[in-house]
Design a protein around this motif. Sequence first.
Motif, mmCIF file in Angstrom:
data_model
loop_
_atom_site.group_PDB
_atom_site.id
_atom_site.type_symbol
_atom_site.label_atom_id
_atom_site.label_comp_id
_atom_site.label_asym_id
_atom_site.label_seq_id
_atom_site.Cartn_x
_atom_site.Cartn_y
_atom_site.Cartn_z
ATOM 1 N N THR A 1 -26.393 5.640 -68.989
ATOM 2 C CA THR A 1 -27.031 6.518 -68.027
ATOM 3 C C THR A 1 -26.485 6.101 -66.673
ATOM 4 O OG1 THR A 1 -29.024 6.616 -69.386
ATOM 5 C CG2 THR A 1 -29.221 7.366 -67.114
ATOM 6 N N GLU A 2 -25.934 7.074 -65.936
ATOM 7 C CA GLU A 2 -25.292 6.769 -64.658
ATOM 8 C C GLU A 2 -26.096 7.362 -63.508
ATOM 9 O OE1 GLU A 2 -20.949 7.219 -62.508
ATOM 10 O OE2 GLU A 2 -21.144 7.618 -64.642
ATOM 11 N N TYR A 3 -26.267 6.534 -62.481
ATOM 12 C CA TYR A 3 -26.934 6.934 -61.248
ATOM 13 C C TYR A 3 -25.923 6.705 -60.132
ATOM 14 C CZ TYR A 3 -31.065 6.164 -64.164
ATOM 15 O OH TYR A 3 -31.988 6.194 -65.171
ATOM 16 N N ASN B 1 -26.154 11.729 -57.996
ATOM 17 C CA ASN B 1 -25.448 12.551 -58.985
ATOM 18 C C ASN B 1 -25.220 13.973 -58.475
ATOM 19 O OD1 ASN B 1 -25.366 10.359 -60.766
ATOM 20 N ND2 ASN B 1 -27.344 10.883 -61.635
ATOM 21 N N LYS C 1 -33.292 10.773 -61.724
ATOM 22 C CA LYS C 1 -32.758 11.032 -63.058
ATOM 23 C C LYS C 1 -31.275 10.710 -63.108
ATOM 24 C CE LYS C 1 -36.043 14.598 -64.336
ATOM 25 N NZ LYS C 1 -36.212 15.954 -64.839
ATOM 26 N N GLY C 2 -30.878 9.992 -64.150
ATOM 27 C CA GLY C 2 -29.478 9.686 -64.357
ATOM 28 C C GLY C 2 -28.814 10.704 -65.261
ATOM 29 N N ILE C 3 -27.502 10.567 -65.395
ATOM 30 C CA ILE C 3 -26.726 11.415 -66.295
ATOM 31 C C ILE C 3 -26.403 10.584 -67.531
ATOM 32 C CG2 ILE C 3 -24.564 12.651 -66.612
ATOM 33 C CD1 ILE C 3 -24.564 13.178 -63.598
ATOM 34 N N GLU C 4 -26.853 11.059 -68.693
ATOM 35 C CA GLU C 4 -26.666 10.328 -69.941
ATOM 36 C C GLU C 4 -25.401 10.790 -70.650
ATOM 37 O OE1 GLU C 4 -30.185 10.449 -72.347
ATOM 38 O OE2 GLU C 4 -31.470 9.922 -70.659
ATOM 39 N N SER C 5 -24.698 9.822 -71.273
ATOM 40 C CA SER C 5 -23.481 10.136 -72.031
ATOM 41 C C SER C 5 -23.144 8.958 -72.938
ATOM 42 C CB SER C 5 -22.313 10.426 -71.081
ATOM 43 O OG SER C 5 -21.990 9.267 -70.335
ATOM 44 N N SER D 1 -22.809 3.031 -57.516
ATOM 45 C CA SER D 1 -23.145 3.558 -58.840
ATOM 46 C C SER D 1 -23.843 2.495 -59.664
ATOM 47 C CB SER D 1 -21.880 4.017 -59.578
ATOM 48 O OG SER D 1 -21.289 5.108 -58.927
#
Length: 131
Positions: free
Chosen positions: A58-60, A84, A100-104, A118
């Motif tokens: 999960t990226e913030y 983000n 909220k982060g971006i999940e991948s 980041s």
Amino acid sequence: QLMGNKVLSATVMTPNATAIRVYSHCGAKGGLSVLLINLSNRSVEATLAGLGPGLNQTEYQLEQSSVAVLSDYKGLLGSNVQLNGRVLSLTDTGEVPELKGIESEVSGVVSLPKLSVSFVHLTGDALHMCR
């Protein structure tokens, strides 16, 4: 809170490594958290070494707001920041919004915009160092 108390050795590989700062901790609530700071005026891709398969991330990503987003653009001297790609602002009741982060799936490569911060939070069974 992403970063925990247990500090780990961190390595990042990128052509402009002197402009990148990297810090790694076991996550406060499990997993592994990596903080990457790009001090360069150029975007870079950083490779996180030693990551195996089967991890999720999960990226913030925090960066200055751009002139395209805000009419009062002041660059690094401004008081606005994007998470983000979305401008952060207080809610109508004056509270901090949900972050909220971006999940991948983990690729091992993190794209870092110029002058950005980041946080990458990794989870999965392969993180033996944070058990």
